[in-house]
Design a protein around this motif. Structure first.
Motif, short mmCIF file in Angstrom:
data_model
loop_
_atom_site.label_atom_id
_atom_site.label_comp_id
_atom_site.label_asym_id
_atom_site.label_seq_id
_atom_site.Cartn_x
_atom_site.Cartn_y
_atom_site.Cartn_z
N ALA A 121 46.60 39.36 47.46
CA ALA A 121 45.87 38.11 47.64
C ALA A 121 44.69 38.02 46.68
N ALA A 122 44.02 39.14 46.45
CA ALA A 122 42.90 39.15 45.50
C ALA A 122 43.38 38.83 44.09
N ILE A 123 44.55 39.34 43.74
CA ILE A 123 45.14 39.02 42.42
C ILE A 123 45.44 37.53 42.34
N ALA A 124 46.08 37.00 43.38
CA ALA A 124 46.41 35.57 43.39
C ALA A 124 45.16 34.72 43.34
N ALA A 125 44.07 35.20 43.96
CA ALA A 125 42.82 34.44 43.93
C ALA A 125 42.26 34.34 42.52
N CYS A 126 42.44 35.39 41.72
CA CYS A 126 41.98 35.34 40.33
C CYS A 126 42.65 34.20 39.58
N HIS A 127 43.94 34.00 39.83
CA HIS A 127 44.66 32.89 39.19
C HIS A 127 44.22 31.55 39.78
N ALA A 128 44.18 31.48 41.11
CA ALA A 128 43.95 30.21 41.78
C ALA A 128 42.56 29.64 41.51
N THR A 129 41.58 30.50 41.30
CA THR A 129 40.21 30.03 41.10
C THR A 129 39.84 29.88 39.63
N SER A 130 40.80 30.07 38.73
CA SER A 130 40.57 29.87 37.29
C SER A 130 41.02 28.46 36.93
N TYR A 131 40.11 27.68 36.37
CA TYR A 131 40.44 26.28 36.08
C TYR A 131 41.29 26.12 34.83
N THR A 132 41.33 27.15 33.97
CA THR A 132 42.22 27.15 32.81
C THR A 132 42.87 28.52 32.70
N TYR A 133 43.98 28.57 31.99
CA TYR A 133 44.68 29.83 31.80
C TYR A 133 43.79 30.81 31.03
N GLU A 134 43.04 30.30 30.08
CA GLU A 134 42.20 31.15 29.24
C GLU A 134 41.05 31.77 30.02
N GLU A 135 40.61 31.13 31.11
CA GLU A 135 39.50 31.64 31.90
C GLU A 135 39.92 32.76 32.85
N THR A 136 41.20 33.02 32.98
CA THR A 136 41.70 34.01 33.93
C THR A 136 41.09 35.38 33.65
N ASP A 137 40.63 36.04 34.70
CA ASP A 137 40.01 37.37 34.58
C ASP A 137 41.09 38.45 34.55
N TRP A 138 41.75 38.58 33.40
CA TRP A 138 42.85 39.52 33.27
C TRP A 138 42.43 40.98 33.45
N PRO A 139 41.27 41.41 32.94
CA PRO A 139 40.86 42.79 33.22
C PRO A 139 40.75 43.09 34.71
N ARG A 140 40.22 42.14 35.48
CA ARG A 140 40.13 42.32 36.93
C ARG A 140 41.52 42.39 37.55
N ILE A 141 42.44 41.54 37.09
CA ILE A 141 43.81 41.56 37.62
C ILE A 141 44.48 42.89 37.31
N ALA A 142 44.30 43.39 36.09
CA ALA A 142 44.88 44.69 35.72
C ALA A 142 44.31 45.80 36.60
N GLN A 143 43.00 45.73 36.89
CA GLN A 143 42.38 46.72 37.76
C GLN A 143 42.96 46.66 39.16
N LEU A 144 43.13 45.45 39.69
CA LEU A 144 43.69 45.29 41.04
C LEU A 144 45.13 45.80 41.10
N TYR A 145 45.91 45.55 40.04
CA TYR A 145 47.28 46.07 40.03
C TYR A 145 47.27 47.60 39.99
N GLY A 146 46.27 48.18 39.33
CA GLY A 146 46.15 49.63 39.35
C GLY A 146 45.90 50.16 40.75
#
Length: 419
Positions: free
Chosen positions: A300-325
């Motif tokens: 859910a935290a990963i999905a929240a990173c996508h859902a709360t980003s208003y553009t694809y470029e704003e996505t916090d990919w380092p945070r998503i990679a950390q959460l997947y780890g």
């Protein structure tokens, strides 16, 4: 123009059969018999609808027909009359005692009862999944087999044996209480998630989305959240499904073709569902306290990173990679590793991600998993290795059973060939 009866019946039956089975099971207290009576109602519809036309409310027609047959069955049972007679002899002459107050944990939801019954611990884990996907998800045996990557005959045997076991063990058609409920919760969450995923990205057929499955899964998750407010994983699953559901309108184009995340019109994302997801995730974190987050909370935290980003470029990919780890450490899985590789590719570039993906190529569980060559093709394309990318997209297209997804992958293969 009126819909063709057989086509309408197929659609209605797939959507309504879980509710019909659940409603009938509450009467007959046997999910196997309930499914048979629901099938009888289907046969009655096949006989009558072509002659009389499709009723205004076909779902209610099926429910009424199946329930009438259930009542007829109960009346035919010899034990029914004998028990009535025994009850009548045993009743005291005085006024009956007052009714006991309802259990505050009780919940009047037949679908939820059906989920907990199908997930009873007397069944094996695979039998629970197969039976719930059949009864709650409305999936056919071939669809379940493809979703679970096992032969159709195996799925059919699991379903038959599961229904027999529930009948033989006299499993109650109920939502359990106390420790028993907590012990069975993990299996319930798993099958709800599987049902949602089958609706979110169908394993087979002409449509990429099956919204009715998503809606039923989300509704069940919300019910569970109200029922079990102190369970962080229940709130985590609910948050995850809220976030995923928020993107439904943007995930397909005008003709039903899939639209990838980076190309989606985020103005079409449902902000109400996103807000609900944020609230559910906050509840999950609050109830978890200082404890380590569970797999659904992490997803859910990963999905929240996508859902709360208003553009694809704003996505916090380092945070998503950390959460997947963290998720990979909590629940090791080659699929989680594949998803982590995608996040790494966005955070650090395609080259380090390709190393991670190549390490998964020999995984037996991913041998026929179409998303592995799909991800690998995307990484190769970004690295300029177009010929290899095209081959990977073509392989992915050959592995998927979904027509929409196959068309998308073949289009990507053609795109790679023109570069």
């Amino acid at each position: 123009m009126e819909p063709q009866p057989t086509a309408a019946l197929e659609t209605v039956f797939r959507l309504e059969s879980p509710r019909v089975i659940a409603g009938v099971a509450r009467l007959v207290r046997d999910v196997g018999i309930a499914e048979e009576l629901t099938q009888d109602a289907l046969l009655a519809a096949l006989e009558q609808w072509p002659r009389d036309g499709v009723p205004d409310n076909p779902g209610a027609w099926l429910m009424t027909t199946a329930r009438r047959r259930a009542v007829d069955l109960i009346r035919r049972r010899e034990t029914y009359a004998r028990k009535l007679a025994e009850i009548g002899r045993d009743l005291p002459a005085s006024a009956p005692p007052p009714e006991e107050p309802a259990d505050p944990e009780d919940i009047d939801d037949d679908l939820l009862r059906l989920v907990f019954t199908a997930c009873h611990p007397v069944l094996s884990a695979e039998a629970r999944i197969a039976l719930t996907l059949r009864l709650l998800g409305g999936l056919t045996t071939p669809e379940i087999a493809r979703a679970r990557l096992v032969p159709e005959s195996t799925v059919a045997q699991r379903i038959v044996r599961a229904k027999r076991t529930l009948a033989r063990k006299n499993v109650e058609f109920e939502v359990p209480y106390g420790p028993d409920r907590a012990a069975r919760l993990g299996s319930v969450l798993e099958v709800i998630y599987l049902i949602f995923n089958e609706g979110y990205a169908a394993t087979a057929g002409d449509d990429w989305l099956r919204p009715a499955l998503c809606e039923d899964a989300l509704r069940l998750a919300r019910v569970l959240s109200a029922l079990m407010p102190k369970e962080p994983e229940v709130h985590g699953l609910t948050a995850l499904l809220e976030f995923q559901s928020s993107r439904t309108a943007a995930r397909t184009g005008p003709d039903g073709e899939p639209v990838l995340l980076r190309d989606q019109n985020r103005h079409r994302w449902n902000r109400l569902l996103i807000a609900r997801g944020v609230t559910a995730l906050d509840h999950a974190r609050a109830t978890a306290g200082s404890g380590a987050p569970g797999p659904y909370v992490l997803q859910a935290a990963i999905a929240a990173c996508h859902a709360t980003s208003y553009t694809y470029e704003e996505t916090d990919w380092p945070r998503i990679a950390q959460l997947y780890g963290l998720l990979a450490a909590r629940t090791p899985s080659p699929v989680v590793e594949l998803n982590r590789a995608v996040a790494v590719s966005m955070a650090e570039g395609p080259a380090p991600a390709l190393v991670l993906v190549d390490a998964l190529v020999a995984e037996p569980a991913l041998r026929d998993y179409h998303l592995l060559p799909s991800v690998r093709g995307d990484l190769l394309l970004r690295l300029g290795r177009t010929a290899q990318a095209r081959a990977e997209f073509e392989r992915a297209a050959s592995l998927t059973r979904n027509a929409r997804e196959r068309a998308l992958l073949l289009a990507r293969a053609r795109e790679a060939g023109t570069r």
